[in-house]
Design an enzyme around this catalytic site. Structure first.
Site, PDB file in Angstrom:
ATOM      1  CB  CYS A 172      -0.977  -0.016   1.172  1.00 15.19           C
ATOM      2  SG  CYS A 172      -0.255   0.077   2.794  1.00 15.19           S
TER       3      CYS A 172
ATOM      4  CB  CYS B 148      -3.907   2.478  -0.826  1.00 21.60           C
ATOM      5  SG  CYS B 148      -2.676   1.180  -1.010  1.00 21.60           S
TER       6      CYS B 148
ATOM      7  CB  CYS C 232       2.535  -0.523 -13.317  1.00 24.39           C
ATOM      8  SG  CYS C 232       1.613  -0.857 -14.823  1.00 24.39           S
TER       9      CYS C 232
END
Length: 152
Positions: free
Chosen positions: A11, A89, A95
């Site tokens: 996160c 988040c 990615c």
């Protein structure tokens, strides 16, 4: 000897959800005697400390994370993972198109600044998700969307 299965819980701040998920996963791996599973946790912009309310909620489950510190999870580490679990988040630095693993976003609310009863709900949801994920890892099955997406 085969390569371990690597799981990262990610996160932004690494101060709540990813800390809880990693702690539950580490306990489950240790208690079940599972070999060959590595658990990682980190953030893209780590906070100074784990949220006090998260430490308190986890202590209720018998897990002490009071000594844990948020840390950055380097991109190279993320790219080496078999599973990357983001907590909902917008961890934009992670990615899934740029690495070889299996990506999931659990879409969980941030426990930071929440009252303990709300954090308990988030904690319990994380515990269930971790259990489902580890069962899928153990059996070699890929979890379905229903098993990985929270029902908040």
């Amino acid at each position: 000897m085969s390569e371990p299965t690597r799981i990262a819980f990610v996160c932004v701040e690494n101060a709540g959800r990813s800390q809880m998920a990693a702690a539950f996963a580490r306990r489950a791996v240790a208690e079940s005697g599972l070999d060959g599973i590595e658990i990682h946790s980190g953030g893209t912009d780590p906070a100074a400390a784990v949220h006090d309310v998260v430490i308190e909620a986890m202590a209720e489950t018998g897990i002490d994370i009071s000594e844990n510190r948020p840390r950055k999870l380097p991109r190279e580490t993320v790219m080496a993972m078999d599973y990357v679990i983001t907590m909902g988040c917008s961890a934009e630095d992670v990615c899934p198109a740029t690495w070889r693993g299996d990506s999931r976003d659990w879409g969980l609310p941030d426990p930071g600044g929440q009252p303990l009863d709300v954090v308990r709900e988030i904690r319990d949801e994380i515990a269930e998700r971790v259990e489902s994920l580890l069962e899928a890892v153990r059996t070699g099955d890929k979890p379905t969307a229903g098993e990985i997406e929270p029902e908040f």
